[in-house]
Motif scaffolding. Structure first.
Motif, short mmCIF file in Angstrom:
data_model
loop_
_atom_site.label_atom_id
_atom_site.label_comp_id
_atom_site.label_asym_id
_atom_site.label_seq_id
_atom_site.Cartn_x
_atom_site.Cartn_y
_atom_site.Cartn_z
N SER A 56 0.84 -1.20 0.00
CA SER A 56 0.00 0.00 0.00
C SER A 56 0.87 1.25 0.00
CB SER A 56 -0.90 0.02 1.24
OG SER A 56 -0.13 0.28 2.41
N PRO A 57 0.32 2.39 -0.45
CA PRO A 57 1.06 3.65 -0.36
C PRO A 57 1.44 4.02 1.07
CG PRO A 57 -0.80 3.87 -1.86
CD PRO A 57 -0.96 2.54 -1.18
N GLU A 58 0.57 3.66 2.03
CA GLU A 58 0.86 3.96 3.44
C GLU A 58 2.14 3.28 3.89
OE1 GLU A 58 -1.27 3.42 7.84
OE2 GLU A 58 -1.84 2.14 6.16
N VAL A 59 2.31 2.03 3.52
CA VAL A 59 3.52 1.28 3.89
C VAL A 59 4.74 1.89 3.22
CG1 VAL A 59 4.71 -0.93 3.61
CG2 VAL A 59 2.35 -0.88 4.44
N ALA A 60 4.62 2.24 1.94
CA ALA A 60 5.75 2.83 1.23
C ALA A 60 6.17 4.15 1.87
CB ALA A 60 5.40 3.05 -0.24
N ARG A 61 5.21 4.97 2.26
CA ARG A 61 5.54 6.24 2.93
C ARG A 61 6.26 6.01 4.24
NH1 ARG A 61 0.46 8.17 0.96
NH2 ARG A 61 -0.58 7.37 2.83
N ALA A 62 5.78 5.01 5.01
CA ALA A 62 6.34 4.77 6.33
C ALA A 62 7.76 4.22 6.27
CB ALA A 62 5.45 3.81 7.11
N CYS A 63 8.05 3.39 5.26
CA CYS A 63 9.34 2.70 5.19
C CYS A 63 10.36 3.35 4.26
CB CYS A 63 9.12 1.25 4.75
SG CYS A 63 8.10 0.27 5.88
N PHE A 64 9.92 4.26 3.37
CA PHE A 64 10.82 4.81 2.36
C PHE A 64 10.70 6.32 2.24
CE2 PHE A 64 10.42 0.39 1.17
CZ PHE A 64 11.72 0.05 0.82
#
Length: 236
Positions: A56-64
């Motif tokens: 998800s975009p949320e995961v990408a924002r949080a990790c990258f």
């Protein structure tokens, strides 16, 4: 060392969970060590393309956050404008089911969710895709090979950090090996992991309606050495 049966299991991104405070110190130590850090300039010089595989975009924002802030126009799968800067790799965010290994450009750094992260369905999907990417790599010329790197999503809520002596610590069938771990140099000034997480929770946006990611809410530690960092270790 933790064994597989001790690993917590979940079917979701634990976005509300607090990352244990000791990871701030672990990350700081890695960023201070030339053998466990890369700068954004070095990523720019070494990677032909960046492919972040995320549920998800949320995961990408949080990790990258750092990489998206440097190379990406948005987190929703857009590719950055490579013509705006010299030697800027394109960056793409994609779902795990959206990738055709033979179509991944030569020299791409592929970031996969960790196969022992604790997110059960994602572990299985990541393991399957990694097998396909390894098979694809076996038929490519050396200059065209992909660099496969894993990242933790919920991993920080249960994994034990490396000992203060620096010895590698492995968990869950030795898939989490600190011998292959690295981090980006700090791109967020003096901000801590907790500080970065507050921005994600608040959902701040810029004038275009998109929050520009500049720091990761989760400790941005990656497993799998890019050739440049492996050479640096060998040469030293």
């Amino acid at each position: 060392m933790r064994h597989d049966e001790e690993r917590p299991r979940t079917s979701d991104f634990l976005s509300e969970a607090t990352v244990p405070g000791h990871w701030t110190q672990v990350l700081g130590g890695m960023r201070a060590n030339a053998f466990t850090r890369l700068s954004l300039d070095e990523v720019r010089a070494e990677a032909a393309h960046l492919l972040i595989l995320s549920p998800s975009p949320e995961v990408a924002r949080a990790c990258f956050g750092e990489m998206l802030g440097e190379f990406g126009d948005s987190v929703e799968g857009a590719v950055s404008d490579a013509g705006s800067k010299e030697n800027v790799p394109t960056l793409e965010v994609a779902g795990l089911d959206d990738v055709v290994p033979s179509h991944v450009p030569a020299g791409t750094w592929v970031f996969l969710p960790h196969r022992q992260d604790g997110w059960t369905e994602l572990e299985e999907a990541s393991a399957r895709l990694r097998r396909d990417l390894v098979k694809e790599n076996s038929g490519r010329a050396a200059a065209d090979k992909l660099v496969l790197i894993e990242y933790g999503i919920n991993l920080w809520l249960w994994a034990e950090p490396p000992s203060s002596g620096g010895d590698p610590v492995c968990h869950a069938g030795e898939l989490i090996s600190w011998e292959s771990a690295w981090a980006l140099e700090s791109g967020g000034g003096d901000r801590t992991v907790a500080d970065a997480g507050s921005d994600v929770a608040d959902g701040a946006v810029d004038s275009s309606g998109t929050r520009p990611p500049t720091a990761s809410a989760r400790p941005p530690i990656y497993f799998g050495l890019p050739p440049f960092l492996r050479k640096r270790r060998w040469d030293s």
